[in-house]
Design a protein around this motif. Sequence first.
Motif, PDB file in Angstrom:
ATOM      1  N   SER A  67       0.902  -1.218   0.032  1.00  0.00           N
ATOM      2  CA  SER A  67      -0.001   0.042  -0.053  1.00  0.00           C
ATOM      3  C   SER A  67       0.804   1.349  -0.096  1.00  0.00           C
ATOM      4  CB  SER A  67      -0.827   0.049   1.155  1.00  0.00           C
ATOM      5  OG  SER A  67      -0.162   0.163   2.578  1.00  0.00           O
ATOM      6  N   MET A  68       2.038   1.212   0.085  1.00  0.00           N
ATOM      7  CA  MET A  68       3.143   2.530   0.458  1.00  0.00           C
ATOM      8  C   MET A  68       3.936   2.445  -0.675  1.00  0.00           C
ATOM      9  SD  MET A  68       1.940   4.420   2.902  1.00  0.00           S
ATOM     10  CE  MET A  68       3.235   5.263   3.100  1.00  0.00           C
ATOM     11  N   LEU A  69       3.700   1.510  -1.880  1.00  0.00           N
ATOM     12  CA  LEU A  69       4.470   1.672  -2.945  1.00  0.00           C
ATOM     13  C   LEU A  69       4.030   3.064  -3.522  1.00  0.00           C
ATOM     14  CD1 LEU A  69       4.106  -1.781  -4.657  1.00  0.00           C
ATOM     15  CD2 LEU A  69       6.345  -0.514  -4.102  1.00  0.00           C
ATOM     16  N   PRO A  70       4.745   3.973  -4.617  1.00  0.00           N
ATOM     17  CA  PRO A  70       6.108   3.480  -4.621  1.00  0.00           C
ATOM     18  C   PRO A  70       7.198   4.001  -3.849  1.00  0.00           C
ATOM     19  CG  PRO A  70       5.410   5.342  -6.094  1.00  0.00           C
ATOM     20  CD  PRO A  70       4.435   4.848  -5.131  1.00  0.00           C
ATOM     21  N   PHE A  71       6.945   4.570  -2.634  1.00  0.00           N
ATOM     22  CA  PHE A  71       7.641   5.046  -1.803  1.00  0.00           C
ATOM     23  C   PHE A  71       8.480   3.883  -1.008  1.00  0.00           C
ATOM     24  CE2 PHE A  71       8.944   7.539   2.425  1.00  0.00           C
ATOM     25  CZ  PHE A  71       9.682   8.121   1.999  1.00  0.00           C
ATOM     26  N   LEU A 114       7.196   4.843 -11.544  1.00  0.00           N
ATOM     27  CA  LEU A 114       8.044   5.058 -10.193  1.00  0.00           C
ATOM     28  C   LEU A 114       8.302   3.718  -9.706  1.00  0.00           C
ATOM     29  CD1 LEU A 114       6.085   8.115  -8.948  1.00  0.00           C
ATOM     30  CD2 LEU A 114       8.336   8.079  -9.894  1.00  0.00           C
ATOM     31  N   THR A 115       7.648   2.686  -9.990  1.00  0.00           N
ATOM     32  CA  THR A 115       7.823   1.356  -9.469  1.00  0.00           C
ATOM     33  C   THR A 115       8.438   0.477 -10.512  1.00  0.00           C
ATOM     34  OG1 THR A 115       5.491   1.725  -8.334  1.00  0.00           O
ATOM     35  CG2 THR A 115       6.663  -0.832  -8.395  1.00  0.00           C
ATOM     36  N   PHE A 116       9.807   0.103 -10.139  1.00  0.00           N
ATOM     37  CA  PHE A 116      10.799  -0.543 -10.802  1.00  0.00           C
ATOM     38  C   PHE A 116      10.701  -1.793 -10.624  1.00  0.00           C
ATOM     39  CE2 PHE A 116      12.461   3.236 -12.515  1.00  0.00           C
ATOM     40  CZ  PHE A 116      12.435   4.187 -11.521  1.00  0.00           C
ATOM     41  N   LYS A 117      10.204  -2.725 -11.446  1.00  0.00           N
ATOM     42  CA  LYS A 117      10.065  -4.222 -11.215  1.00  0.00           C
ATOM     43  C   LYS A 117      11.354  -4.864 -11.145  1.00  0.00           C
ATOM     44  CE  LYS A 117       5.632  -3.930 -11.824  1.00  0.00           C
ATOM     45  NZ  LYS A 117       4.801  -3.762 -11.138  1.00  0.00           N
TER      46      LYS A 117
END
Length: 145
Positions: free
Chosen positions: A31-35, A141-144
């Motif tokens: 729930s706190m992605l992407p941070f 912003l979310t790198f797999k």
Amino acid sequence: MRKLDTYEYISMLKELVEEGHEVSVKISGTSMLPFLRQNRDTAYFKAPDRELRPGDIVFFQRSSGDYILHRICKIENNRYYLIGDAQKTVEGPIFREQIFALVTRVERNGKIVKPGDLQWDFYAKLWLRIIPLRSRLMYFLTFKK
């Protein structure tokens, strides 16, 4: 070795916070992605020692008993409204008595990030203002790995 479930573990951390200690927990959940990324990042928290404000990351307990780490997005009439950085739906009202800890810093990808740092302030200020656009921006912003 004795295994603890998440509820029991966070309950123990909550007791330490109430005794005045700063504690840390490895992030679980998305729930706190992407941070914050689960199994990579760590949150450090303690009992709040100041007035809470929008942008703060807090630990609270839902009326269901679940412990949640989310960001305050607004405060109205002593009621708090919170949201995870990956979410589009605001949760609330949450009452002050449900909030037991304030995140003071995080270890994000091996580096300490705290209020006042560019990454922290981006999510605490700008990210809160673009809730409807989050799902589109999450891809970038979310790198797999």
